[in-house]
Design a protein around this motif. Sequence first.
Motif, PDB file in Angstrom:
ATOM      1  N   TYR A   1      56.353  47.936  27.685  1.00  0.00           N
ATOM      2  CA  TYR A   1      56.584  49.354  27.408  1.00  0.00           C
ATOM      3  C   TYR A   1      57.716  49.522  26.395  1.00  0.00           C
ATOM      4  O   TYR A   1      58.780  48.919  26.512  1.00  0.00           O
ATOM      5  CB  TYR A   1      56.910  50.110  28.698  1.00  0.00           C
ATOM      6  CG  TYR A   1      56.695  51.601  28.555  1.00  0.00           C
ATOM      7  CD1 TYR A   1      55.460  52.171  28.833  1.00  0.00           C
ATOM      8  CD2 TYR A   1      57.715  52.427  28.092  1.00  0.00           C
ATOM      9  CE1 TYR A   1      55.243  53.538  28.663  1.00  0.00           C
ATOM     10  CE2 TYR A   1      57.507  53.787  27.913  1.00  0.00           C
ATOM     11  CZ  TYR A   1      56.279  54.339  28.202  1.00  0.00           C
ATOM     12  OH  TYR A   1      56.073  55.679  28.022  1.00  0.00           O
ATOM     13  N   LEU A   2      57.499  50.373  25.402  1.00  0.00           N
ATOM     14  CA  LEU A   2      58.488  50.598  24.337  1.00  0.00           C
ATOM     15  C   LEU A   2      59.703  51.349  24.878  1.00  0.00           C
ATOM     16  O   LEU A   2      59.567  52.292  25.660  1.00  0.00           O
ATOM     17  CB  LEU A   2      57.851  51.399  23.205  1.00  0.00           C
ATOM     18  CG  LEU A   2      56.828  50.645  22.351  1.00  0.00           C
ATOM     19  CD1 LEU A   2      55.961  51.622  21.560  1.00  0.00           C
ATOM     20  CD2 LEU A   2      57.524  49.683  21.397  1.00  0.00           C
ATOM     21  N   THR A   3      60.873  50.934  24.429  1.00  0.00           N
ATOM     22  CA  THR A   3      62.115  51.569  24.869  1.00  0.00           C
ATOM     23  C   THR A   3      62.982  51.915  23.653  1.00  0.00           C
ATOM     24  O   THR A   3      62.829  51.341  22.568  1.00  0.00           O
ATOM     25  CB  THR A   3      62.917  50.658  25.801  1.00  0.00           C
ATOM     26  OG1 THR A   3      63.296  49.465  25.097  1.00  0.00           O
ATOM     27  CG2 THR A   3      62.122  50.288  27.046  1.00  0.00           C
ATOM     28  N   VAL A   4      63.886  52.846  23.848  1.00  0.00           N
ATOM     29  CA  VAL A   4      64.937  53.187  22.881  1.00  0.00           C
ATOM     30  C   VAL A   4      66.254  53.065  23.624  1.00  0.00           C
ATOM     31  O   VAL A   4      66.452  53.710  24.654  1.00  0.00           O
ATOM     32  CB  VAL A   4      64.745  54.609  22.324  1.00  0.00           C
ATOM     33  CG1 VAL A   4      65.916  54.988  21.425  1.00  0.00           C
ATOM     34  CG2 VAL A   4      63.432  54.715  21.553  1.00  0.00           C
ATOM     35  N   ASP A   5      67.123  52.204  23.145  1.00  0.00           N
ATOM     36  CA  ASP A   5      68.383  51.918  23.829  1.00  0.00           C
ATOM     37  C   ASP A   5      68.132  51.479  25.271  1.00  0.00           C
ATOM     38  O   ASP A   5      68.887  51.821  26.187  1.00  0.00           O
ATOM     39  CB  ASP A   5      69.306  53.140  23.815  1.00  0.00           C
ATOM     40  CG  ASP A   5      69.662  53.579  22.401  1.00  0.00           C
ATOM     41  OD1 ASP A   5      69.813  52.688  21.534  1.00  0.00           O
ATOM     42  OD2 ASP A   5      69.768  54.793  22.158  1.00  0.00           O
ATOM     43  N   GLY A   6      67.044  50.756  25.477  1.00  0.00           N
ATOM     44  CA  GLY A   6      66.717  50.240  26.796  1.00  0.00           C
ATOM     45  C   GLY A   6      66.050  51.248  27.716  1.00  0.00           C
ATOM     46  O   GLY A   6      65.738  50.924  28.867  1.00  0.00           O
ATOM     47  N   LYS A   7      65.801  52.462  27.223  1.00  0.00           N
ATOM     48  CA  LYS A   7      65.219  53.525  28.034  1.00  0.00           C
ATOM     49  C   LYS A   7      63.755  53.740  27.655  1.00  0.00           C
ATOM     50  O   LYS A   7      63.441  53.838  26.457  1.00  0.00           O
ATOM     51  CB  LYS A   7      65.992  54.831  27.844  1.00  0.00           C
ATOM     52  CG  LYS A   7      67.472  54.719  28.175  1.00  0.00           C
ATOM     53  CD  LYS A   7      68.227  55.981  27.768  1.00  0.00           C
ATOM     54  CE  LYS A   7      69.722  55.848  28.024  1.00  0.00           C
ATOM     55  NZ  LYS A   7      70.467  57.053  27.575  1.00  0.00           N
ATOM     56  N   PRO A   8      62.848  53.825  28.623  1.00  0.00           N
ATOM     57  CA  PRO A   8      61.435  54.034  28.297  1.00  0.00           C
ATOM     58  C   PRO A   8      61.217  55.284  27.444  1.00  0.00           C
ATOM     59  O   PRO A   8      61.800  56.343  27.690  1.00  0.00           O
ATOM     60  CB  PRO A   8      60.773  54.187  29.673  1.00  0.00           C
ATOM     61  CG  PRO A   8      61.672  53.430  30.604  1.00  0.00           C
ATOM     62  CD  PRO A   8      63.058  53.641  30.074  1.00  0.00           C
ATOM     63  N   LEU A   9      60.386  55.135  26.421  1.00  0.00           N
ATOM     64  CA  LEU A   9      60.064  56.206  25.474  1.00  0.00           C
ATOM     65  C   LEU A   9      58.857  56.981  25.991  1.00  0.00           C
ATOM     66  O   LEU A   9      57.781  56.408  26.183  1.00  0.00           O
ATOM     67  CB  LEU A   9      59.758  55.582  24.109  1.00  0.00           C
ATOM     68  CG  LEU A   9      59.170  56.460  23.005  1.00  0.00           C
ATOM     69  CD1 LEU A   9      60.148  57.560  22.602  1.00  0.00           C
ATOM     70  CD2 LEU A   9      58.809  55.606  21.786  1.00  0.00           C
ATOM     71  N   PHE A  10      59.036  58.279  26.215  1.00  0.00           N
ATOM     72  CA  PHE A  10      57.966  59.116  26.751  1.00  0.00           C
ATOM     73  C   PHE A  10      57.914  60.419  25.980  1.00  0.00           C
ATOM     74  O   PHE A  10      58.944  61.067  25.757  1.00  0.00           O
ATOM     75  CB  PHE A  10      58.191  59.386  28.244  1.00  0.00           C
ATOM     76  CG  PHE A  10      57.067  60.134  28.913  1.00  0.00           C
ATOM     77  CD1 PHE A  10      55.798  59.564  29.003  1.00  0.00           C
ATOM     78  CD2 PHE A  10      57.275  61.387  29.466  1.00  0.00           C
ATOM     79  CE1 PHE A  10      54.756  60.237  29.632  1.00  0.00           C
ATOM     80  CE2 PHE A  10      56.245  62.077  30.094  1.00  0.00           C
ATOM     81  CZ  PHE A  10      54.972  61.496  30.176  1.00  0.00           C
ATOM     82  N   LEU A  11      56.708  60.809  25.535  1.00  0.00           N
ATOM     83  CA  LEU A  11      56.534  62.015  24.742  1.00  0.00           C
ATOM     84  C   LEU A  11      55.873  63.115  25.568  1.00  0.00           C
ATOM     85  O   LEU A  11      55.040  62.833  26.433  1.00  0.00           O
ATOM     86  CB  LEU A  11      55.677  61.748  23.505  1.00  0.00           C
ATOM     87  CG  LEU A  11      56.338  61.009  22.336  1.00  0.00           C
ATOM     88  CD1 LEU A  11      56.527  59.533  22.652  1.00  0.00           C
ATOM     89  CD2 LEU A  11      55.521  61.154  21.057  1.00  0.00           C
ATOM     90  N   ILE A  12      56.239  64.369  25.289  1.00  0.00           N
ATOM     91  CA  ILE A  12      55.592  65.534  25.877  1.00  0.00           C
ATOM     92  C   ILE A  12      55.002  66.339  24.731  1.00  0.00           C
ATOM     93  O   ILE A  12      55.719  66.797  23.837  1.00  0.00           O
ATOM     94  CB  ILE A  12      56.570  66.386  26.706  1.00  0.00           C
ATOM     95  CG1 ILE A  12      57.158  65.571  27.864  1.00  0.00           C
ATOM     96  CG2 ILE A  12      55.861  67.615  27.252  1.00  0.00           C
ATOM     97  CD1 ILE A  12      58.506  64.993  27.591  1.00  0.00           C
ATOM     98  N   TYR A  13      53.685  66.526  24.766  1.00  0.00           N
ATOM     99  CA  TYR A  13      52.984  67.130  23.639  1.00  0.00           C
ATOM    100  C   TYR A  13      53.290  68.617  23.490  1.00  0.00           C
ATOM    101  O   TYR A  13      53.418  69.115  22.375  1.00  0.00           O
ATOM    102  CB  TYR A  13      51.474  66.910  23.808  1.00  0.00           C
ATOM    103  CG  TYR A  13      50.663  67.354  22.622  1.00  0.00           C
ATOM    104  CD1 TYR A  13      50.699  66.634  21.424  1.00  0.00           C
ATOM    105  CD2 TYR A  13      49.850  68.468  22.687  1.00  0.00           C
ATOM    106  CE1 TYR A  13      49.963  67.035  20.330  1.00  0.00           C
ATOM    107  CE2 TYR A  13      49.102  68.878  21.591  1.00  0.00           C
ATOM    108  CZ  TYR A  13      49.156  68.154  20.419  1.00  0.00           C
ATOM    109  OH  TYR A  13      48.426  68.565  19.330  1.00  0.00           O
ATOM    110  N   MET A  14      53.392  69.330  24.602  1.00  0.00           N
ATOM    111  CA  MET A  14      53.684  70.765  24.551  1.00  0.00           C
ATOM    112  C   MET A  14      54.840  71.080  25.496  1.00  0.00           C
ATOM    113  O   MET A  14      54.647  71.673  26.566  1.00  0.00           O
ATOM    114  CB  MET A  14      52.439  71.583  24.910  1.00  0.00           C
ATOM    115  CG  MET A  14      51.283  71.383  23.943  1.00  0.00           C
ATOM    116  SD  MET A  14      49.821  72.391  24.360  1.00  0.00           S
ATOM    117  CE  MET A  14      50.434  74.036  24.011  1.00  0.00           C
TER     118      MET A  14
END
Length: 300
Positions: free
Chosen positions: A101-114
């Motif tokens: 799972y992709l992370t940024v600064d070790g934190k999971p990256l999660f997107l919200i579309y709306m």
Amino acid sequence: YDLRLPEAREAQAYLARQYGLAGFCHYHYWFGGRRILERPVNEILASGKPDFPFCLCWANHSWSTVWDGTNETLIEQVYPGWDDHAAHFDWLLQAFRDPRYLTVDGKPLFLIYMPDSVPEMANVADFWRERAVRAGLLGLHLVGVSHRNERWDPRTHGLDACTMQALPARDGRIPRRYLSTKLKLALQAKKSELTIWDYKDILPSLLRSNRPDWLDYPVALPNWDNTPRSGKRGLVFHDATPELFRGHLREAIRRVQQHEPDQRIVFLKAWNEWAEGNHVEPDLKWGHAWLEVIRDELFR
């Protein structure tokens, strides 16, 4: 191809890796506990294959037939409350813990579309981050999708960053040089929302014109023609070519160079939105040219 087949998923991961893509962002659907189109991600998680990085984007919009003009609701996006947000996070946790799972600064990256549609989005973000820390994660890196709004500030929604989808409105605009198309529509004596832009003309507006003081990830958009799905309500970018896309992608990459290394992210829309004429996978017209542009610009 059929994404339920592991060999199809392996082939896509192999192709993406060959041309320098860092990972896939899979759409994830959660309708008050109900998931749809879930099998590929379920099997990616269960099998550990393909060995290719990924993250998820919660596509939190209702499903309807609005694209064909009838506007019948098929599945309504609902937000039942905090128990549902807890259940949603608990399901996501298995993905967040996956070593791919992709992370940024070790934190999971999660997107919200709306994100504007989620009641109390900032409180939901805090709630999920608290649960993430309690589960042993470093937190979450939450990204909201802004829909052609350059002033949309993710921080007011409790989010860490935004990415702007800059598709123009469907307003019936058709360039004068497509006069025959305009005449055909006019003879039908019915207002049409079919909107056509020359790709070279729309390019300047596909990336934001301002420099926000929040973290922003550009979206690189190679092409668009959703008339197979939407017919005369469709949007078309005419004469999109890999070489025109090259300059667009180069500028998107340039804009993230000042970011911290983990934050040098450009989202590609899209890998395989075939029904919207929005893809970079090989096709009969261009072969591997879209992918070759991506590889060239990533490694120039």
